[in-house]
Design a protein around this motif. Sequence first.
Motif, PDB file in Angstrom:
ATOM      1  N   ASP A  77     -26.551  94.766  53.178  1.00  0.00           N
ATOM      2  CA  ASP A  77     -27.025  96.108  54.515  1.00  0.00           C
ATOM      3  C   ASP A  77     -27.966  97.571  53.963  1.00  0.00           C
ATOM      4  OD1 ASP A  77     -24.369  95.376  55.320  1.00  0.00           O
ATOM      5  OD2 ASP A  77     -23.077  96.375  54.622  1.00  0.00           O
ATOM      6  N   THR A  78     -28.874  96.968  52.740  1.00  0.00           N
ATOM      7  CA  THR A  78     -29.403  98.347  52.807  1.00  0.00           C
ATOM      8  C   THR A  78     -31.071  97.436  52.465  1.00  0.00           C
ATOM      9  OG1 THR A  78     -29.605  98.140  50.465  1.00  0.00           O
ATOM     10  CG2 THR A  78     -27.373 100.027  52.042  1.00  0.00           C
ATOM     11  N   HIS A  79     -31.136  96.640  51.892  1.00  0.00           N
ATOM     12  CA  HIS A  79     -32.444  95.936  51.778  1.00  0.00           C
ATOM     13  C   HIS A  79     -33.272  95.747  52.794  1.00  0.00           C
ATOM     14  CE1 HIS A  79     -36.302  93.388  50.266  1.00  0.00           C
ATOM     15  NE2 HIS A  79     -35.643  94.025  49.198  1.00  0.00           N
ATOM     16  N   PRO A  80     -34.566  96.352  53.065  1.00  0.00           N
ATOM     17  CA  PRO A  80     -35.492  96.000  53.994  1.00  0.00           C
ATOM     18  C   PRO A  80     -35.444  95.089  54.630  1.00  0.00           C
ATOM     19  CG  PRO A  80     -36.572  97.649  52.083  1.00  0.00           C
ATOM     20  CD  PRO A  80     -35.486  96.555  51.852  1.00  0.00           C
ATOM     21  N   ASP A  81     -35.477  93.598  53.818  1.00  0.00           N
ATOM     22  CA  ASP A  81     -35.761  93.126  54.700  1.00  0.00           C
ATOM     23  C   ASP A  81     -34.022  92.059  54.738  1.00  0.00           C
ATOM     24  OD1 ASP A  81     -38.762  92.564  53.398  1.00  0.00           O
ATOM     25  OD2 ASP A  81     -38.631  92.103  52.262  1.00  0.00           O
ATOM     26  N   LEU A  82     -33.445  92.285  54.596  1.00  0.00           N
ATOM     27  CA  LEU A  82     -31.861  91.448  54.920  1.00  0.00           C
ATOM     28  C   LEU A  82     -31.521  92.595  56.274  1.00  0.00           C
ATOM     29  CD1 LEU A  82     -31.106  90.674  51.730  1.00  0.00           C
ATOM     30  CD2 LEU A  82     -32.067  89.660  52.994  1.00  0.00           C
ATOM     31  N   ALA A  83     -31.105  93.918  55.845  1.00  0.00           N
ATOM     32  CA  ALA A  83     -30.275  95.196  56.120  1.00  0.00           C
ATOM     33  C   ALA A  83     -30.711  94.051  58.155  1.00  0.00           C
ATOM     34  CB  ALA A  83     -30.624  96.302  56.030  1.00  0.00           C
ATOM     35  N   GLY A  84     -28.843  94.067  58.384  1.00  0.00           N
ATOM     36  CA  GLY A  84     -28.959  94.305  59.989  1.00  0.00           C
ATOM     37  C   GLY A  84     -29.354  92.490  60.447  1.00  0.00           C
ATOM     38  N   ARG A  85     -29.911  91.571  59.904  1.00  0.00           N
ATOM     39  CA  ARG A  85     -30.000  90.647  60.185  1.00  0.00           C
ATOM     40  C   ARG A  85     -29.175  89.960  59.744  1.00  0.00           C
ATOM     41  NH1 ARG A  85     -35.722  88.263  57.423  1.00  0.00           N
ATOM     42  NH2 ARG A  85     -35.187  86.809  58.837  1.00  0.00           N
ATOM     43  N   GLU A  86     -28.892  88.463  61.180  1.00  0.00           N
ATOM     44  CA  GLU A  86     -27.731  87.751  61.055  1.00  0.00           C
ATOM     45  C   GLU A  86     -27.762  86.453  60.507  1.00  0.00           C
ATOM     46  OE1 GLU A  86     -26.747  86.706  65.241  1.00  0.00           O
ATOM     47  OE2 GLU A  86     -26.909  88.759  65.614  1.00  0.00           O
ATOM     48  N   ARG A  87     -28.929  86.095  59.829  1.00  0.00           N
ATOM     49  CA  ARG A  87     -29.941  84.975  59.206  1.00  0.00           C
ATOM     50  C   ARG A  87     -31.144  85.348  58.414  1.00  0.00           C
ATOM     51  NH1 ARG A  87     -26.531  81.251  60.211  1.00  0.00           N
ATOM     52  NH2 ARG A  87     -27.701  79.448  59.777  1.00  0.00           N
ATOM     53  N   PHE A  88     -31.391  84.881  57.708  1.00  0.00           N
ATOM     54  CA  PHE A  88     -32.715  84.621  56.573  1.00  0.00           C
ATOM     55  C   PHE A  88     -32.587  83.246  55.776  1.00  0.00           C
ATOM     56  CE2 PHE A  88     -28.529  86.826  54.761  1.00  0.00           C
ATOM     57  CZ  PHE A  88     -29.021  85.923  53.763  1.00  0.00           C
ATOM     58  N   ASP A  89     -34.238  83.193  55.680  1.00  0.00           N
ATOM     59  CA  ASP A  89     -34.585  82.255  54.493  1.00  0.00           C
ATOM     60  C   ASP A  89     -33.860  82.903  52.875  1.00  0.00           C
ATOM     61  OD1 ASP A  89     -34.876  81.227  56.373  1.00  0.00           O
ATOM     62  OD2 ASP A  89     -37.135  80.858  56.590  1.00  0.00           O
ATOM     63  N   LEU A  90     -33.845  81.963  52.295  1.00  0.00           N
ATOM     64  CA  LEU A  90     -33.340  81.871  50.949  1.00  0.00           C
ATOM     65  C   LEU A  90     -34.736  80.745  50.372  1.00  0.00           C
ATOM     66  CD1 LEU A  90     -31.879  83.384  48.404  1.00  0.00           C
ATOM     67  CD2 LEU A  90     -29.983  81.513  48.902  1.00  0.00           C
ATOM     68  N   PRO A  91     -35.262  81.695  49.790  1.00  0.00           N
ATOM     69  CA  PRO A  91     -36.511  80.585  48.969  1.00  0.00           C
ATOM     70  C   PRO A  91     -36.099  79.759  47.523  1.00  0.00           C
ATOM     71  CG  PRO A  91     -37.936  82.840  48.577  1.00  0.00           C
ATOM     72  CD  PRO A  91     -36.190  82.898  49.420  1.00  0.00           C
ATOM     73  N   TYR A  92     -36.426  78.966  47.258  1.00  0.00           N
ATOM     74  CA  TYR A  92     -36.269  77.910  46.027  1.00  0.00           C
ATOM     75  C   TYR A  92     -37.339  77.294  45.680  1.00  0.00           C
ATOM     76  CZ  TYR A  92     -30.411  77.997  46.935  1.00  0.00           C
ATOM     77  OH  TYR A  92     -29.493  78.099  47.341  1.00  0.00           O
ATOM     78  N   ARG A  93     -36.379  77.312  44.169  1.00  0.00           N
ATOM     79  CA  ARG A  93     -37.529  76.110  44.119  1.00  0.00           C
ATOM     80  C   ARG A  93     -36.725  75.348  42.491  1.00  0.00           C
ATOM     81  NH1 ARG A  93     -41.471  78.884  40.272  1.00  0.00           N
ATOM     82  NH2 ARG A  93     -38.858  80.053  39.734  1.00  0.00           N
TER      83      ARG A  93
END
Length: 102
Positions: A77-93
């Motif tokens: 809810d608060t991180h600038p890269d995540l707040a309000g987004r319906e979808r986001f990429d989660l990087p993996y290694r």
Amino acid sequence: MAELTKIARMGGSADDLASRVGDFGPAFTPAEQAVFAHRTTLTPDELVGMVRTRSYYLTADPERRRDLDRELRDLLDTHPDLAGRERFDLPYRTLVCRARRR
């Protein structure tokens, strides 16, 4: 990722994976290592659901589970890269170590 790693105990280091794995013995060649980067697209609810499948979450007491859920929701809810987004990429290694049978 740094914040998520702190909360959800995700991630690890690819630094010198072969030395951490060790020697497979005389029947095998020396260990080789590789790192493969990829990503998955998630909704906030999917991320929370994924964290809830991890062993440390499943074995935590109910209070710790509530804390983890709250921390994750706060991050989402608060991180600038995540707040309000319906979808986001989660990087993996993906860290891979192999040895071949001689």
